[in-house]
Design a protein around this motif. Structure first.
Motif, PDB file in Angstrom:
ATOM      1  N   VAL A   1      27.778  46.754  51.845  1.00  0.00           N
ATOM      2  CA  VAL A   1      26.734  45.830  52.363  1.00  0.00           C
ATOM      3  C   VAL A   1      26.126  44.941  51.240  1.00  0.00           C
ATOM      4  CG1 VAL A   1      24.821  45.627  53.981  1.00  0.00           C
ATOM      5  CG2 VAL A   1      26.721  47.369  54.502  1.00  0.00           C
ATOM      6  N   ALA A   2      25.542  45.573  50.296  1.00  0.00           N
ATOM      7  CA  ALA A   2      24.681  45.025  49.195  1.00  0.00           C
ATOM      8  C   ALA A   2      25.641  44.215  48.429  1.00  0.00           C
ATOM      9  CB  ALA A   2      24.030  46.181  48.109  1.00  0.00           C
ATOM     10  N   ALA A   3      26.761  44.610  48.148  1.00  0.00           N
ATOM     11  CA  ALA A   3      27.639  43.606  47.339  1.00  0.00           C
ATOM     12  C   ALA A   3      27.909  42.261  48.118  1.00  0.00           C
ATOM     13  CB  ALA A   3      28.905  44.431  46.870  1.00  0.00           C
TER      14      ALA A   3
ATOM     15  N   GLN B   1      40.742  39.477  40.025  1.00  0.00           N
ATOM     16  CA  GLN B   1      39.482  39.853  39.416  1.00  0.00           C
ATOM     17  C   GLN B   1      39.794  41.365  38.572  1.00  0.00           C
ATOM     18  OE1 GLN B   1      36.257  38.760  39.109  1.00  0.00           O
ATOM     19  NE2 GLN B   1      37.067  36.899  40.680  1.00  0.00           N
ATOM     20  N   THR B   2      40.775  41.771  38.900  1.00  0.00           N
ATOM     21  CA  THR B   2      41.206  43.083  38.359  1.00  0.00           C
ATOM     22  C   THR B   2      42.672  43.026  37.509  1.00  0.00           C
ATOM     23  OG1 THR B   2      42.421  44.034  40.160  1.00  0.00           O
ATOM     24  CG2 THR B   2      40.342  44.386  40.100  1.00  0.00           C
ATOM     25  N   GLY B   3      43.629  42.099  37.706  1.00  0.00           N
ATOM     26  CA  GLY B   3      44.818  41.867  36.914  1.00  0.00           C
ATOM     27  C   GLY B   3      45.617  42.835  37.759  1.00  0.00           C
ATOM     28  N   GLN B   4      45.483  43.418  38.570  1.00  0.00           N
ATOM     29  CA  GLN B   4      46.354  44.414  39.400  1.00  0.00           C
ATOM     30  C   GLN B   4      46.349  44.237  40.892  1.00  0.00           C
ATOM     31  OE1 GLN B   4      48.464  46.380  37.938  1.00  0.00           O
ATOM     32  NE2 GLN B   4      47.475  45.941  35.822  1.00  0.00           N
ATOM     33  N   TYR B   5      47.449  44.136  41.626  1.00  0.00           N
ATOM     34  CA  TYR B   5      47.520  44.140  42.969  1.00  0.00           C
ATOM     35  C   TYR B   5      47.093  45.335  43.597  1.00  0.00           C
ATOM     36  CZ  TYR B   5      49.765  39.464  42.774  1.00  0.00           C
ATOM     37  OH  TYR B   5      49.530  37.840  42.693  1.00  0.00           O
TER      38      TYR B   5
ATOM     39  N   GLU C   1      31.562  43.125  44.235  1.00  0.00           N
ATOM     40  CA  GLU C   1      30.851  42.053  44.567  1.00  0.00           C
ATOM     41  C   GLU C   1      31.791  40.756  43.915  1.00  0.00           C
ATOM     42  OE1 GLU C   1      26.921  39.322  43.453  1.00  0.00           O
ATOM     43  OE2 GLU C   1      26.979  41.407  43.078  1.00  0.00           O
ATOM     44  N   ARG C   2      32.278  40.657  42.905  1.00  0.00           N
ATOM     45  CA  ARG C   2      33.172  39.715  42.365  1.00  0.00           C
ATOM     46  C   ARG C   2      34.360  39.492  43.340  1.00  0.00           C
ATOM     47  NH1 ARG C   2      32.397  41.318  36.114  1.00  0.00           N
ATOM     48  NH2 ARG C   2      30.585  40.201  35.635  1.00  0.00           N
ATOM     49  N   ILE C   3      34.834  40.707  43.653  1.00  0.00           N
ATOM     50  CA  ILE C   3      36.098  40.569  44.584  1.00  0.00           C
ATOM     51  C   ILE C   3      35.642  39.952  45.839  1.00  0.00           C
ATOM     52  CG2 ILE C   3      37.612  41.810  46.124  1.00  0.00           C
ATOM     53  CD1 ILE C   3      37.645  43.834  43.794  1.00  0.00           C
TER      54      ILE C   3
END
Length: 390
Positions: A115-117, A324-328, A376-378
Motif C-alpha cells: 500500500v505504501a509503495a 526494473q529488474t532485468g528479469q521476467y 515502488e519502481r515496478i
C-alpha cells in the motif's frame, strides 16, 4: 535509471514514511485503526475523489481520478493485519523500527508495504507534467484477513452498481519469492470447506449386527474424498483436498456411534468453479449409499488471468518488472486466496504483485527498505505504461 534521484535517500523516502505510519496503527482485522481515513486524506491531497463507507465494523475506501477517455485501472489492497504479540519479536510489532535497513512490524509485507509503495508511486506519477489517459481507482479495505464479507466484496458490488468495469486491477499482495519481482500471481486457486454429518444407528458393541457404525462409514467417506481424481487440473494449478477433522460425539467404549462428522477443505484449480466442486463431492458421496448431510462453508472462487492478444495487462506487468529488474517474473496461482477474486471476471484482468512473502504472518515480519523501493519502481513503471505516460 529514470527518476533515480527520487530514491537517493531510501530510508527517508515517502514510501518508508507511509509504511511506518501504517504499521504503527494496530489495524487487526476488522479494525482499521484510522488507516482508511489516513489513506483517504493522502489520496484526496493528490486530487482523488474519495469515498469511505463502513459496514459491520469494516471500513472501505473507494478513490478515483479521471484523466480522460481511456482504460480503467485499479490498485487494490488491504490495511488490516493478523494479530501479533511482542513475544519473539526483536522490536515492537507495531513499532515500525528500521534495523540494518529492514523495517520490522506486523503488516510490513502483508500488505502495508504494498500500500505504501503504491501510494508513493501514485504520487510520483501525478507529480510529472505529462498528459494521462484513462481512469485510476484505489480500492482499500480492512476486511481481507478475516471473513472478507464486508470489504472488497462490497466494493466490487458498488462498482458494478455504478456501471464501472475495470480493465485491469493490480493487487499489492506479497508475491515475490527470493527477490522482488521474481513471481507474480496471475490467478488463485479457489477454496471451500465442507462439513459432512453421517447418520448411523447406535447399539451395543457386542451386537454390531444390530447397529450401523457411523465411524466406520466415516472411514469410507475419508477414503473416497482422498482418492477423488481432479481431471480438469492444469499445470501449476493442482487441486488438493485435505480432511481436517473426524469427530464422534459422546464417545463411550461399549457403544457403537450413531453419528460422526467429517470436515475437509478443498483448494481447487482455476479450471473449476465452486458449483462444480460441490456437485462433484455430492455425487461421490451419494454413490456410497450412506445417510448423510453436507454443509458448505467459506467459499472463495478461483480466478485466472491469461495472456491476451491486445491490451494485455499481464504482459504490461511483465514488461514493467523486466524494465526494473532485468528479469521476467514466474507466473503462479499457488498460495491462499486473495481479494483479487472479487474483481476478476471476463472483462477485468487481475494481477497480484508485491514484495517478498517469506515473513508474512510470522514473528518479525519485515520488508527491507531496498525491496520497498524496488516494488515502488515496478508500480510506477506499471502506471506509466498503463496511462500512456511518455
Amino acid at each position: 535509471m529514470q527518476y533515480a534521484s527520487l530514491f537517493d535517500q531510501p530510508e527517508n523516502s515517502y514510501s518508508v514514511e507511509i509504511l511506518r505510519h501504517l504499521i504503527q496503527a494496530p489495524s487487526v482485522t476488522p479494525c482499521d485503526a484510522g488507516t482508511i481515513q489516513f489513506m483517504s486524506e493522502k489520496l484526496g491531497d493528490l486530487g482523488f475523489d474519495t469515498e469511505v463507507f463502513e459496514r459491520h465494523g469494516v471500513k472501505n475506501l473507494i478513490a478515483s481520478m479521471h484523466f480522460g477517455e481511456g482504460p480503467i485501472l485499479a490498485f487494490s489492497g488491504h490495511v488490516d493485519v493478523v494479530p501479533a504479540t511482542s513475544q519473539g519479536w526483536i522490536s515492537d510489532p507495531f513499532g515500525a523500527q528500521i534495523i540494518d535497513g529492514v523495517i520490522y512490524g506486523r503488516g510490513a509485507a502483508d500488505m502495508k508495504g504494498g500500500v505504501a509503495a503504491m501510494l508513493s508511486a501514485t504520487r510520483v506519477l501525478l507529480s510529472q507534467p505529462k498528459k494521462l489517459a484513462g481512469t485510476f481507482y484505489w480500492l482499500l479495505t480492512s476486511d481481507e484477513e478475516g471473513e472478507a464479507e464486508f470489504g472488497s466484496k462490497l466494493i466490487a458490488e458498488k462498482l458494478a452498481q455504478r456501471g464501472v468495469i475495470l480493465d485491469a486491477c493490480l493487487v499489492g499482495e506479497p508475491t515475490s519469492h527470493q527477490v522482488v519481482g521474481d513471481t507474480v500471481k496471475n490467478g488463485r486457486r479457489g477454496a471451500i470447506s465442507g462439513r459432512i454429518a453421517i447418520r448411523g444407528k447406535a447399539g451395543h458393541v457386542a451386537y454390531p449386527e444390530q447397529t450401523i457404525n457411523a465411524a466406520h462409514i466415516a472411514g469410507n467417506v475419508v477414503n473416497e474424498l482422498a482418492s477423488l481424481p481432479w481431471w480438469k487440473d492444469e499445470a501449476g494449478s493442482q487441486t488438493t483436498l485435505q480432511v481436517t477433522g473426524l469427530t464422534v460425539p459422546n464417545i463411550v467404549d461399549n457403544l457403537v456411534p450413531a453419528s460422526c462428522e467429517v470436515t475437509f477443505n478443498i483448494r481447487y484449480s482455476h479450471a473449476y468453479k465452486s458449483g462444480e466442486v460441490k456437485d462433484y463431492i455430492q455425487a461421490a458421496l451419494s454413490n456410497l449409499n450412506i445417510n448423510f448431510d453436507i454443509e458448505w462453508e467459506r467459499p472463495c472462487e478461483s480466478f485466472y488471468t491469461g495472456a491476451k492478444a491486445e491490451r494485455c495487462f499481464l504482459n504490461l506487468v511483465e514488461q514493467a518488472i523486466y524494465e526494473q529488474t532485468g528479469q521476467y517474473p514466474s507466473l503462479s496461482t499457488a498460495g491462499g486466496t486473495s481479494d483479487g477474486r472479487f474483481f476478476a471476471n471476463e472483462l477485468t484482468q487481475v494481477i497480484e504483485c508485491g514484495v517478498k512473502n517469506d515473513s508474512i504472518h510470522q514473528v518479525n515480519e519485515h520488508v527491507s527498505v531496498a525491496d520497498l523501493i524496488k516494488i515502488e519502481r515496478i508500480y510506477l513503471s506499471v502506471l506509466k505504461r498503463f496511462f500512456n505516460f511518455v
